[in-house]
Design a protein around this motif. Structure first.
Motif, PDB file in Angstrom:
ATOM      1  N   TYR A 153     -10.529  34.663  20.870  1.00  0.00           N
ATOM      2  CA  TYR A 153      -9.144  34.368  20.516  1.00  0.00           C
ATOM      3  C   TYR A 153      -8.884  32.873  20.676  1.00  0.00           C
ATOM      4  CZ  TYR A 153      -8.059  39.402  21.029  1.00  0.00           C
ATOM      5  OH  TYR A 153      -8.010  40.765  20.906  1.00  0.00           O
ATOM      6  N   HIS A 154      -7.848  32.412  20.019  1.00  0.00           N
ATOM      7  CA  HIS A 154      -7.345  31.060  20.226  1.00  0.00           C
ATOM      8  C   HIS A 154      -5.865  31.138  20.628  1.00  0.00           C
ATOM      9  CE1 HIS A 154     -11.003  30.246  17.926  1.00  0.00           C
ATOM     10  NE2 HIS A 154     -10.927  28.976  18.312  1.00  0.00           N
ATOM     11  N   SER A 155      -5.019  31.387  19.641  1.00  0.00           N
ATOM     12  CA  SER A 155      -3.577  31.440  19.865  1.00  0.00           C
ATOM     13  C   SER A 155      -3.051  32.849  19.590  1.00  0.00           C
ATOM     14  CB  SER A 155      -2.884  30.438  18.932  1.00  0.00           C
ATOM     15  OG  SER A 155      -1.482  30.567  18.971  1.00  0.00           O
ATOM     16  N   VAL A 156      -2.189  33.333  20.474  1.00  0.00           N
ATOM     17  CA  VAL A 156      -1.492  34.592  20.242  1.00  0.00           C
ATOM     18  C   VAL A 156      -0.058  34.230  19.873  1.00  0.00           C
ATOM     19  CG1 VAL A 156      -0.807  36.828  21.185  1.00  0.00           C
ATOM     20  CG2 VAL A 156      -2.991  35.809  21.848  1.00  0.00           C
ATOM     21  N   SER A 157       0.171  34.109  18.582  1.00  0.00           N
ATOM     22  CA  SER A 157       1.449  33.616  18.085  1.00  0.00           C
ATOM     23  C   SER A 157       1.557  33.945  16.605  1.00  0.00           C
ATOM     24  CB  SER A 157       1.533  32.094  18.277  1.00  0.00           C
ATOM     25  OG  SER A 157       0.606  31.435  17.419  1.00  0.00           O
ATOM     26  N   THR A 158       2.679  33.586  16.026  1.00  0.00           N
ATOM     27  CA  THR A 158       2.891  33.808  14.591  1.00  0.00           C
ATOM     28  C   THR A 158       2.548  32.567  13.777  1.00  0.00           C
ATOM     29  OG1 THR A 158       5.231  33.200  14.841  1.00  0.00           O
ATOM     30  CG2 THR A 158       4.673  35.554  14.964  1.00  0.00           C
ATOM     31  N   ALA A 159       1.882  31.592  14.391  1.00  0.00           N
ATOM     32  CA  ALA A 159       1.445  30.407  13.652  1.00  0.00           C
ATOM     33  C   ALA A 159       0.488  30.820  12.545  1.00  0.00           C
ATOM     34  CB  ALA A 159       0.769  29.416  14.597  1.00  0.00           C
ATOM     35  N   GLU A 160       0.451  30.025  11.491  1.00  0.00           N
ATOM     36  CA  GLU A 160      -0.407  30.346  10.362  1.00  0.00           C
ATOM     37  C   GLU A 160      -1.867  30.049  10.679  1.00  0.00           C
ATOM     38  OE1 GLU A 160       0.947  28.388   6.876  1.00  0.00           O
ATOM     39  OE2 GLU A 160       2.851  29.453   6.779  1.00  0.00           O
ATOM     40  N   GLY A 161      -2.756  30.705   9.943  1.00  0.00           N
ATOM     41  CA  GLY A 161      -4.173  30.411  10.052  1.00  0.00           C
ATOM     42  C   GLY A 161      -4.959  31.443  10.836  1.00  0.00           C
ATOM     43  N   VAL A 173      -4.995  18.730  27.910  1.00  0.00           N
ATOM     44  CA  VAL A 173      -4.153  19.552  28.783  1.00  0.00           C
ATOM     45  C   VAL A 173      -2.754  18.943  28.873  1.00  0.00           C
ATOM     46  CG1 VAL A 173      -3.810  20.302  31.171  1.00  0.00           C
ATOM     47  CG2 VAL A 173      -6.079  20.457  30.126  1.00  0.00           C
ATOM     48  N   GLY A 174      -1.732  19.799  28.675  1.00  0.00           N
ATOM     49  CA  GLY A 174      -0.349  19.341  28.722  1.00  0.00           C
ATOM     50  C   GLY A 174       0.105  18.615  27.469  1.00  0.00           C
ATOM     51  N   LYS A 175      -0.752  18.578  26.449  1.00  0.00           N
ATOM     52  CA  LYS A 175      -0.422  17.899  25.197  1.00  0.00           C
ATOM     53  C   LYS A 175      -0.462  18.920  24.053  1.00  0.00           C
ATOM     54  CE  LYS A 175      -2.608  13.690  26.986  1.00  0.00           C
ATOM     55  NZ  LYS A 175      -3.676  12.691  26.769  1.00  0.00           N
ATOM     56  N   LYS A 176      -0.543  18.421  22.826  1.00  0.00           N
ATOM     57  CA  LYS A 176      -0.673  19.292  21.664  1.00  0.00           C
ATOM     58  C   LYS A 176      -2.020  19.066  20.992  1.00  0.00           C
ATOM     59  CE  LYS A 176       4.256  19.735  20.579  1.00  0.00           C
ATOM     60  NZ  LYS A 176       5.293  19.609  19.516  1.00  0.00           N
ATOM     61  N   GLU A 177      -2.481  20.079  20.307  1.00  0.00           N
ATOM     62  CA  GLU A 177      -3.747  19.947  19.585  1.00  0.00           C
ATOM     63  C   GLU A 177      -3.641  18.810  18.568  1.00  0.00           C
ATOM     64  OE1 GLU A 177      -4.625  23.264  16.944  1.00  0.00           O
ATOM     65  OE2 GLU A 177      -2.491  23.774  16.821  1.00  0.00           O
ATOM     66  N   ASN A 178      -4.693  18.003  18.501  1.00  0.00           N
ATOM     67  CA  ASN A 178      -4.716  16.928  17.494  1.00  0.00           C
ATOM     68  C   ASN A 178      -6.130  16.676  16.992  1.00  0.00           C
ATOM     69  OD1 ASN A 178      -5.958  15.625  19.587  1.00  0.00           O
ATOM     70  ND2 ASN A 178      -4.557  13.880  19.681  1.00  0.00           N
ATOM     71  N   TRP A 179      -6.999  17.659  17.190  1.00  0.00           N
ATOM     72  CA  TRP A 179      -8.377  17.493  16.767  1.00  0.00           C
ATOM     73  C   TRP A 179      -8.556  17.902  15.315  1.00  0.00           C
ATOM     74  CZ3 TRP A 179      -7.118  20.446  21.197  1.00  0.00           C
ATOM     75  CH2 TRP A 179      -6.901  21.825  20.950  1.00  0.00           C
ATOM     76  N   ARG A 180      -9.707  17.635  14.764  1.00  0.00           N
ATOM     77  CA  ARG A 180     -10.019  17.986  13.390  1.00  0.00           C
ATOM     78  C   ARG A 180      -9.842  19.493  13.183  1.00  0.00           C
ATOM     79  NH1 ARG A 180     -15.870  16.592  12.329  1.00  0.00           N
ATOM     80  NH2 ARG A 180     -16.220  18.615  13.309  1.00  0.00           N
ATOM     81  N   GLY A 181      -9.105  19.839  12.157  1.00  0.00           N
ATOM     82  CA  GLY A 181      -8.859  21.238  11.864  1.00  0.00           C
ATOM     83  C   GLY A 181      -7.691  21.838  12.622  1.00  0.00           C
ATOM     84  N   ALA A 182      -6.937  21.014  13.367  1.00  0.00           N
ATOM     85  CA  ALA A 182      -5.801  21.529  14.132  1.00  0.00           C
ATOM     86  C   ALA A 182      -4.711  22.063  13.208  1.00  0.00           C
ATOM     87  CB  ALA A 182      -5.232  20.431  15.024  1.00  0.00           C
ATOM     88  N   ASN A 183      -3.917  22.999  13.740  1.00  0.00           N
ATOM     89  CA  ASN A 183      -2.809  23.563  12.969  1.00  0.00           C
ATOM     90  C   ASN A 183      -1.694  22.553  12.764  1.00  0.00           C
ATOM     91  OD1 ASN A 183      -4.051  26.125  12.936  1.00  0.00           O
ATOM     92  ND2 ASN A 183      -2.076  27.140  13.201  1.00  0.00           N
ATOM     93  N   SER A 184      -0.875  22.791  11.772  1.00  0.00           N
ATOM     94  CA  SER A 184       0.346  22.017  11.549  1.00  0.00           C
ATOM     95  C   SER A 184       1.486  23.001  11.313  1.00  0.00           C
ATOM     96  CB  SER A 184       0.190  21.092  10.346  1.00  0.00           C
ATOM     97  OG  SER A 184       1.371  20.353  10.128  1.00  0.00           O
ATOM     98  N   PRO A 185       2.518  22.994  12.174  1.00  0.00           N
ATOM     99  CA  PRO A 185       2.709  22.097  13.309  1.00  0.00           C
ATOM    100  C   PRO A 185       1.716  22.358  14.436  1.00  0.00           C
ATOM    101  CG  PRO A 185       4.378  23.809  13.314  1.00  0.00           C
ATOM    102  CD  PRO A 185       3.631  23.956  12.022  1.00  0.00           C
ATOM    103  N   ALA A 186       1.451  21.316  15.205  1.00  0.00           N
ATOM    104  CA  ALA A 186       0.475  21.408  16.281  1.00  0.00           C
ATOM    105  C   ALA A 186       0.967  22.334  17.388  1.00  0.00           C
ATOM    106  CB  ALA A 186       0.204  20.015  16.852  1.00  0.00           C
ATOM    107  N   ARG A 187       0.037  23.089  17.961  1.00  0.00           N
ATOM    108  CA  ARG A 187       0.363  24.020  19.042  1.00  0.00           C
ATOM    109  C   ARG A 187       0.145  23.356  20.406  1.00  0.00           C
ATOM    110  NH1 ARG A 187      -3.606  28.391  16.322  1.00  0.00           N
ATOM    111  NH2 ARG A 187      -4.752  26.426  16.218  1.00  0.00           N
ATOM    112  N   PRO A 188       1.056  23.571  21.354  1.00  0.00           N
ATOM    113  CA  PRO A 188       0.926  22.937  22.670  1.00  0.00           C
ATOM    114  C   PRO A 188      -0.089  23.653  23.559  1.00  0.00           C
ATOM    115  CG  PRO A 188       2.895  24.286  22.611  1.00  0.00           C
ATOM    116  CD  PRO A 188       2.324  24.323  21.218  1.00  0.00           C
TER     117      PRO A 188
END
Length: 255
Positions: free
Chosen positions: A11-19, A98-113
Motif C-alpha cells: 500500500y501507499h496511500s489510503v485516500s480518495t486521491a487519484e492514481g 518526514v513532515g513534508k509533502k511528496e515531491n519526488w518523481r512520479g508524485a501525485n498532484s496535489p501532493a500528499r503529506p
C-alpha cells in the motif's frame, strides 16, 4: 502444505486521491475485514526472515502488510482499521520528506503529506514497525557508490536515532534495484521488498521480495478468491499484463 506462499501486501496511500498508489478508505477496510474473515495470519517481516534462515514458511494463508512513503492518511485512516483487527504493519519512510509533502518523481498532484516524527514515534510505541525507504526517494540504480551508501546508511541511522530501536527492513523507491544495489542493501538490512508482483515463497530472494499491489484487488470477490487460494488465474493475468506494460513504459511507472 505444498508450495506455501506468503502475501506481502503493498500500500501507499489510503485516500480518495487519484492514481494507483491510493486505495479508497472503504476498499481498504473491506480488504482488512476479508483477511480477518479468512483467518489469515498477519505476520511480520521479522517472522519471515527468521523462517528463511532456519524454519519453513508453513502456512499458505499468511499476510504481511506494508506501506511505502509514510503518508499522513496511514495514521488518520489505515492504522485505526488495522489496530481494530490486531494487525501490525510495516511502514517504509523516506526520511528527508518526514513532515513534508511528496515531491519526488512520479508524485501525485496535489501532493500528499507525510507524517511527522512525533507521529512516527507514537506509532512505533503502539507496535507499528518502521523501515527505510531511503533519504530522498531517488532511483538507487542511478546513484554513485557514495550517494548510494548515503541513501542506505543515513536513512537507517536517522530512523534508529529518532525511534530508539533497530531498523533492519528496507524498500527501494519505485522497487528499482540491480545486483550491485541489492548487494549494498544486504550489508545494512535483513530484508528488502520490491514492487515485483507475486507471492513470497521458500525460494524468494530476501533482498527482492515480491509484493501484491493492492490496487489490483479492489474487487471484493477477487480478493476473497485470492485469500481462499483460488486466485491464481487472476494473479497470473495481472502479472502478464504488467510485464507487457513494462516493455513500453518507463521503469519508475510501476509504482
Amino acid at each position: 502444505m505444498a508450495n506455501p506462499r506468503v502475501d506481502i501486501l503493498m500500500y501507499h496511500s489510503v485516500s480518495t486521491a487519484e492514481g494507483p498508489t491510493s486505495i479508497p478508505p472503504d476498499v481498504f477496510a473491506s480488504q482488512m475485514e476479508q483477511i480477518s474473515a479468512a483467518r489469515s495470519a498477519v505476520v511480520s517481516l521479522d517472522t519471515l526472515f527468521g523462517r528463511k534462515n532456519g524454519a519453513s514458511i508453513c502456512d499458505q494463508n499468511q499476510v504481511i502488510i506494508t506501506f511505502d512513503d509514510a503518508f499522513v492518511d496511514f495514521v488518520d485512516v489505515a492504522w485505526p482499521v488495522m489496530k481494530n483487527f490486531g494487525f501490525k504493519p510495516i511502514v517504509y519512510v523516506p526520511t528527508a520528506h518526514v513532515g513534508k509533502k511528496e515531491n519526488w518523481r512520479g508524485a501525485n498532484s496535489p501532493a500528499r503529506p507525510l507524517m511527522d516524527w512525533p507521529t512516527i514515534r507514537a506509532l512505533a510505541d503502539e507496535g507499528v514497525i518502521f523501515g527505510s525507504h531511503t533519504v530522498t526517494h531517488r532511483d538507487l540504480q542511478s546513484l554513485s557508490r557514495t550517494d548510494l551508501d548515503c541513501e542506505l546508511c543515513k536513512s537507517r541511522e536517522e530512523l534508529e536515532d529518532r525511534l530508539g530501536r533497530q531498523v533492519v527492513h528496507f524498500a527501494p523507491p519505485y522497487g528499482l534495484t540491480n545486483t550491485a544495489v541489492r548487494g549494498e542493501i544486504a550489508k545494512q538490512y535483513k530484508t528488502s521488498v520490491g514492487t515485483r508482483l507475486g507471492q513470497a515463497t521458500e525460494g524468494s530472494d530476501i533482498f527482492d521480495l515480491p509484493r501484491l499491489e493492492m490496487f489490483y484487488f479492489q474487487n471484493p470477490s477477487k480478493w476473497r478468491r485470492h485469500l481462499e487460494g483460488r486466485g491464481s488465474v487472476y494473479l497470473k493475468k495481472r502479472q502478464a499484463l504488467r510485464k507487457a506494460r513494462a516493455l513500453i513504459a518507463k521503469p519508475w511507472s510501476q509504482f
